[in-house]
Write an enzyme that holds these catalytic residues in place. Sequence first.
Site, short mmCIF file in Angstrom:
data_model
loop_
_atom_site.label_atom_id
_atom_site.label_comp_id
_atom_site.label_asym_id
_atom_site.label_seq_id
_atom_site.Cartn_x
_atom_site.Cartn_y
_atom_site.Cartn_z
N ARG A 4 -30.50 -4.39 40.36
CA ARG A 4 -30.43 -4.04 38.60
C ARG A 4 -29.50 -2.89 38.67
O ARG A 4 -28.59 -2.88 37.57
CB ARG A 4 -31.51 -3.61 38.08
CG ARG A 4 -32.86 -4.72 38.06
CD ARG A 4 -34.21 -4.27 37.65
NE ARG A 4 -34.59 -3.59 38.88
CZ ARG A 4 -35.75 -2.81 38.84
NH1 ARG A 4 -36.43 -2.99 37.72
NH2 ARG A 4 -36.02 -2.20 39.81
N ASN A 40 -34.54 -1.30 49.78
CA ASN A 40 -34.22 -1.94 48.30
C ASN A 40 -35.18 -1.21 47.41
O ASN A 40 -36.31 -1.09 47.81
CB ASN A 40 -34.26 -3.56 48.46
CG ASN A 40 -34.46 -4.25 47.17
OD1 ASN A 40 -35.46 -4.75 46.69
ND2 ASN A 40 -33.30 -3.94 46.30
N ASP A 95 -34.82 0.61 43.12
CA ASP A 95 -34.41 1.65 42.18
C ASP A 95 -33.19 2.51 42.80
O ASP A 95 -33.03 3.65 42.58
CB ASP A 95 -35.55 2.49 42.26
CG ASP A 95 -36.91 1.99 41.39
OD1 ASP A 95 -36.75 0.85 41.20
OD2 ASP A 95 -37.83 2.43 41.39
N GLN A 146 -31.50 -18.13 49.88
CA GLN A 146 -32.88 -17.90 50.06
C GLN A 146 -33.85 -18.96 49.62
O GLN A 146 -33.76 -19.46 48.64
CB GLN A 146 -33.20 -16.54 48.97
CG GLN A 146 -34.53 -16.05 49.27
CD GLN A 146 -34.96 -14.92 48.27
OE1 GLN A 146 -35.08 -15.28 47.23
NE2 GLN A 146 -35.29 -13.89 48.62
N PRO A 201 -30.65 -10.63 45.35
CA PRO A 201 -30.91 -12.03 44.59
C PRO A 201 -31.69 -11.57 43.17
O PRO A 201 -32.54 -10.84 43.29
CB PRO A 201 -31.70 -12.60 45.58
CG PRO A 201 -32.56 -11.75 46.40
CD PRO A 201 -31.55 -10.60 46.52
N MET A 202 -31.10 -12.00 42.06
CA MET A 202 -31.82 -11.76 40.97
C MET A 202 -31.73 -13.16 39.97
O MET A 202 -30.81 -13.46 39.24
CB MET A 202 -31.03 -10.67 40.08
CG MET A 202 -31.47 -9.24 40.56
SD MET A 202 -30.61 -8.01 39.88
CE MET A 202 -29.00 -8.24 40.40
N CYS A 214 -41.46 -12.99 45.15
CA CYS A 214 -41.48 -13.36 43.89
C CYS A 214 -42.74 -13.40 43.28
O CYS A 214 -43.85 -13.89 43.92
CB CYS A 214 -41.02 -14.76 43.86
SG CYS A 214 -40.78 -15.37 42.09
C1 FMN Z 1 -34.50 -10.71 37.13
C2 FMN Z 1 -34.63 -10.41 38.51
C3 FMN Z 1 -35.02 -11.56 39.20
C4 FMN Z 1 -35.11 -11.49 40.70
N1 FMN Z 1 -34.97 -12.56 41.48
C5 FMN Z 1 -35.19 -12.50 42.79
C6 FMN Z 1 -35.30 -13.45 43.61
O1 FMN Z 1 -34.66 -14.75 43.38
N2 FMN Z 1 -35.49 -13.48 44.93
C7 FMN Z 1 -35.74 -12.04 45.57
O2 FMN Z 1 -36.16 -12.03 46.79
N3 FMN Z 1 -35.78 -11.10 44.78
C8 FMN Z 1 -35.63 -11.20 43.37
N4 FMN Z 1 -35.60 -10.13 42.48
C9 FMN Z 1 -36.03 -8.83 43.22
C10 FMN Z 1 -34.73 -8.05 43.55
O3 FMN Z 1 -33.89 -8.87 44.41
C11 FMN Z 1 -35.01 -6.51 44.05
O4 FMN Z 1 -35.80 -6.79 45.07
C12 FMN Z 1 -35.73 -5.79 42.87
O5 FMN Z 1 -35.15 -5.77 41.85
C13 FMN Z 1 -35.73 -4.22 43.21
O6 FMN Z 1 -34.34 -3.77 43.61
P1 FMN Z 1 -33.35 -3.24 42.34
O7 FMN Z 1 -34.36 -1.92 42.03
O8 FMN Z 1 -32.11 -2.76 43.12
O9 FMN Z 1 -33.53 -3.90 41.26
C14 FMN Z 1 -35.35 -10.34 41.12
C15 FMN Z 1 -35.41 -8.99 40.43
C16 FMN Z 1 -34.97 -9.16 39.05
C17 FMN Z 1 -34.94 -7.83 38.15
#
Ligand code: FMN
Length: 329
Positions: A227, A202, A204, A73, A18-19, A103
């Site tokens: 990301r 999860n 990086d 979520q 989720p992002m 969050c």
């Molecule tokens: C712009 C952005 C928005 C995010 N929104 C959520 C969210 O709504 N809910 C959540 O559990 N994590 C959220 N995250 C965290 C990501 O789900 C993830 O845990 C985090 O980016 C690390 O994983 P990655 O390195 O693969 O991006 C968000 C991250 C980013 C960068």
Amino acid sequence: MTLLPKDPHGCPYLQLAPMEGVGDSSFRKAMASIGGFDEAVRDFLRVPRQAHIESLARQYTPHEIAPIPLAAQLMGSECDLMAAMAREMEKKGAPRIDLNCGCPSNTVTGKGAGSSLLKEPAFLHEVAQSIVQAVSIPVTLKMRSGFDDTSLFKENLLAAQESGIRYLTLHPRTKADGYGPPAKWDLIAEAKALLTIPVVGNGDILTVADALQMVAHTGCDALMIGRGSIINPFIFHQIKAHYAGVPYVPKWDDLMRYFQVYQDSVPEEIPDKTRVNKLKQLMGFFFKGNEALLAMRQTILTSQYADPSAFMQFALPYLEKGLTFFSRE
Ligand SMILES: Cc1cc2nc3c(=O)[nH]c(=O)nc-3n(C[C@H](O)[C@H](O)[C@H](O)COP(=O)(O)O)c2cc1C
């Protein structure tokens, strides 16, 4: 039956993270047009005090990227409301409810939700349990490794497990870390050693090598990528292909479809200028992840187009010039 089945070649279950903001519905639809992942989690639905459950629930479309399942979520800390919201999600057809315990946003933590739940394991347990007891679909939890520090890490993991959740996703950074320091994968290994429920790793994962390293280092049961999938929308296919022992060359047509679906999925009421900015945001990540495109990133980001099609016409030759390794067949 396991909720996180491996594929026939032993590839771990792959989830799109989720992002909120960047990873909105248009992004999920664009990603689904390429495929490769097994499930996605929608960005959080905030359940504030005095929430109007039914109108809030309208923001969630369980079949948005069917046949790929989309989990809902929830973020909040009012047990009764969270339970009511979870029931509404189940009624709408949610395959799973995920509780947000990560969050970092201050507006959120101020009200005691998101990563604030990590300050009090007993309270985290209470909120998670209220959801578990409200629905018959699987309930899971996604957490950071702590609020200010990791002093309550183990307590939080155990509190989560004892609430009856089916599995836990760990983004191993504290709230205080934000997105700065590297994710501490050791903590995922610690969670795996401590818990009996499955753990989704999860943080990086940007390449196939990272995905393999995450599995080898932590023993996690499944992988979630955020990301890394904006930077490289083909990462899920590449991971799957690696496990299958076959080469994978991304197709130019798939990339074009990805950008087209993204554009077509932006709601009609969004003004053109905002559409261009959304496209720029997406391209910005994409250009960042491709060495051949990196030098052209600023040119794309500082371009002045008010019309999304004109912007795409402008950006396309840069993509074509940089992405020579894509298959054009
Ligand atoms: C712009 C952005 C928005 C995010 N929104 C959520 C969210 O709504 N809910 C959540 O559990 N994590 C959220 N995250 C965290 C990501 O789900 C993830 O845990 C985090 O980016 C690390 O994983 P990655 O390195 O693969 O991006 C968000 C991250 C980013 C960068």
